[in-house]
Scaffold this motif. Structure first.
Motif, PDB file in Angstrom:
ATOM      1  N   ILE A  81       8.997  -0.107  -6.130  1.00 31.23           N
ATOM      2  CA  ILE A  81       9.137  -1.533  -5.849  1.00 31.23           C
ATOM      3  C   ILE A  81       8.974  -2.384  -7.101  1.00 31.23           C
ATOM      4  N   ALA A  82       8.015  -2.041  -7.948  1.00 28.01           N
ATOM      5  CA  ALA A  82       7.698  -2.924  -9.072  1.00 28.01           C
ATOM      6  C   ALA A  82       7.302  -2.136 -10.313  1.00 28.01           C
ATOM      7  N   ALA A  83       7.633  -2.686 -11.479  1.00 28.23           N
ATOM      8  CA  ALA A  83       7.171  -2.202 -12.780  1.00 28.23           C
ATOM      9  C   ALA A  83       7.543  -0.748 -13.074  1.00 28.23           C
ATOM     10  N   ASP A  84       8.572  -0.237 -12.406  1.00 29.36           N
ATOM     11  CA  ASP A  84       9.053   1.128 -12.658  1.00 29.36           C
ATOM     12  C   ASP A  84       7.965   2.184 -12.512  1.00 29.36           C
ATOM     13  N   GLN A  85       7.048   1.967 -11.562  1.00 27.94           N
ATOM     14  CA  GLN A  85       5.969   2.938 -11.348  1.00 27.94           C
ATOM     15  C   GLN A  85       5.447   2.824  -9.925  1.00 27.94           C
ATOM     16  N   PHE A  86       4.906   3.922  -9.424  1.00 31.12           N
ATOM     17  CA  PHE A  86       4.264   3.889  -8.113  1.00 31.12           C
ATOM     18  C   PHE A  86       3.045   2.976  -8.192  1.00 31.12           C
ATOM     19  N   SER A  87       2.897   2.115  -7.194  1.00 26.27           N
ATOM     20  CA  SER A  87       1.818   1.132  -7.243  1.00 26.27           C
ATOM     21  C   SER A  87       1.389   0.714  -5.834  1.00 26.27           C
ATOM     22  N   VAL A  88       0.417  -0.192  -5.794  1.00 24.83           N
ATOM     23  CA  VAL A  88      -0.020  -0.720  -4.500  1.00 24.83           C
ATOM     24  C   VAL A  88       1.119  -1.417  -3.778  1.00 24.83           C
ATOM     25  N   ALA A  89       2.107  -1.908  -4.509  1.00 28.84           N
ATOM     26  CA  ALA A  89       3.261  -2.544  -3.859  1.00 28.84           C
ATOM     27  C   ALA A  89       4.029  -1.534  -3.019  1.00 28.84           C
ATOM     28  N   ASP A  90       4.179  -0.307  -3.514  1.00 29.71           N
ATOM     29  CA  ASP A  90       4.833   0.734  -2.729  1.00 29.71           C
ATOM     30  C   ASP A  90       3.998   1.104  -1.508  1.00 29.71           C
ATOM     31  N   ILE A  91       2.689   1.179  -1.677  1.00 26.93           N
ATOM     32  CA  ILE A  91       1.807   1.490  -0.557  1.00 26.93           C
ATOM     33  C   ILE A  91       1.949   0.434   0.533  1.00 26.93           C
ATOM     34  N   THR A  92       1.877  -0.826   0.148  1.00 29.17           N
ATOM     35  CA  THR A  92       1.980  -1.907   1.124  1.00 29.17           C
ATOM     36  C   THR A  92       3.340  -1.896   1.802  1.00 29.17           C
ATOM     37  N   ALA A  93       4.386  -1.608   1.036  1.00 30.83           N
ATOM     38  CA  ALA A  93       5.733  -1.593   1.596  1.00 30.83           C
ATOM     39  C   ALA A  93       5.917  -0.444   2.584  1.00 30.83           C
ATOM     40  N   VAL A  94       5.398   0.737   2.265  1.00 32.76           N
ATOM     41  CA  VAL A  94       5.474   1.864   3.199  1.00 32.76           C
ATOM     42  C   VAL A  94       4.807   1.500   4.516  1.00 32.76           C
ATOM     43  N   VAL A  95       3.622   0.944   4.440  1.00 30.77           N
ATOM     44  CA  VAL A  95       2.890   0.577   5.651  1.00 30.77           C
ATOM     45  C   VAL A  95       3.667  -0.482   6.433  1.00 30.77           C
ATOM     46  N   ALA A  96       4.248  -1.452   5.754  1.00 26.87           N
ATOM     47  CA  ALA A  96       5.012  -2.498   6.434  1.00 26.87           C
ATOM     48  C   ALA A  96       6.247  -1.927   7.121  1.00 26.87           C
ATOM     49  N   VAL A  97       6.997  -1.101   6.407  1.00 28.40           N
ATOM     50  CA  VAL A  97       8.221  -0.528   6.980  1.00 28.40           C
ATOM     51  C   VAL A  97       7.888   0.323   8.204  1.00 28.40           C
ATOM     52  N   ASP A  98       6.842   1.125   8.120  1.00 28.49           N
ATOM     53  CA  ASP A  98       6.458   1.966   9.256  1.00 28.49           C
ATOM     54  C   ASP A  98       5.913   1.122  10.411  1.00 28.49           C
TER      55      ASP A  98
END
Length: 210
Positions: free
Chosen positions: A162-179
């Motif tokens: 999602i952001a800064a070309d790296q796995f981050s809390v943004a990806d975590i939050t997005a996974v939880v939101a999508v699910d």
């Protein structure tokens, strides 16, 4: 020992659960039964007067009662691997997208669910105070969720994260939101190829099964 107050079926504590798993932090878990209102009972109010999960008791005895505080503390206390960025630019980009996903995604889903579910009548907002449902907010929330999926799909064109070309809390939050969006009957479809690709890649991380 860190004590983590969790509810296995709720989206908010799942964010912290994934974060703890990604950092490999040992902790004790206490389940809070939201379905039966345990968070509103006197015993849990003594622990967290906000009547919400997640909550985290640090080894020093401090109580953290939201995902923002938990993530900030964990990142400062256990900086590796970094999940909020290293440089000022990375930190800003990750923080910005994490906030957008919370506001445009998670809050929109909660707005939809809490304002139309009969089980949540009188509980349109989490916390110690009861609020009435507003059906119009459910309609608006559903439109926001659908737009959120479009936003994420566009953002992920040519990106693995999602952001800064790296796995981050943004990806975590997005996974939880999508699910979590499944509870309002919204899920990625063929019109969201980038989102589907990204979610499939995220599923390969062991932490995502938490």
């Amino acid at each position: 020992m860190i004590i983590f107050y969790d509810c296995a079926t709720a989206p908010s504590p799942r964010r912290a659960r994934i974060l703890l798993a990604e950092k490999g932090i040992a902790h004790e878990t206490v389940q809070v039964d939201l379905a039966h209102g345990e968070q509103l009972g006197a015993a849990y109010r003594e622990i967290n007067p906000q009547c919400t999960v997640p909550a985290l008791r640090t080894g020093e005895g401090d109580l953290l009662t939201d995902n923002a505080a938990i993530a900030a503390w964990l990142e400062a206390r256990y900086p590796e691997p970094p999940l909020t960025g290293r440089t000022p630019q990375e930190k800003a980009e990750i923080a910005s997208w994490n906030w957008r996903i919370e506001f445009e995604g998670l809050l929109a889903i909660a707005e939809t669910l809490r304002n139309r579910s009969p089980a949540m009548a009188g509980r349109a907002l989490s916390g110690p105070v009861n609020y009435a449902q507003i059906p119009e907010l459910a309609q608006r929330g559903l439109a926001r969720v659908q737009h959120f999926f479009e936003t994420l799909n566009e953002r992920l064109i040519g990106r693995d994260f999602i952001a800064a070309d790296q796995f981050s809390v943004a990806d975590i939050t997005a996974v939880v939101a999508v699910d979590f969006a499944r509870v309002v009957r919204v899920k990625p479809g063929e019109q969201h190829p980038e989102l589907l690709r990204w979610r499939a890649a995220m599923a390969q991380r062991p932490s995502m099964s938490r």
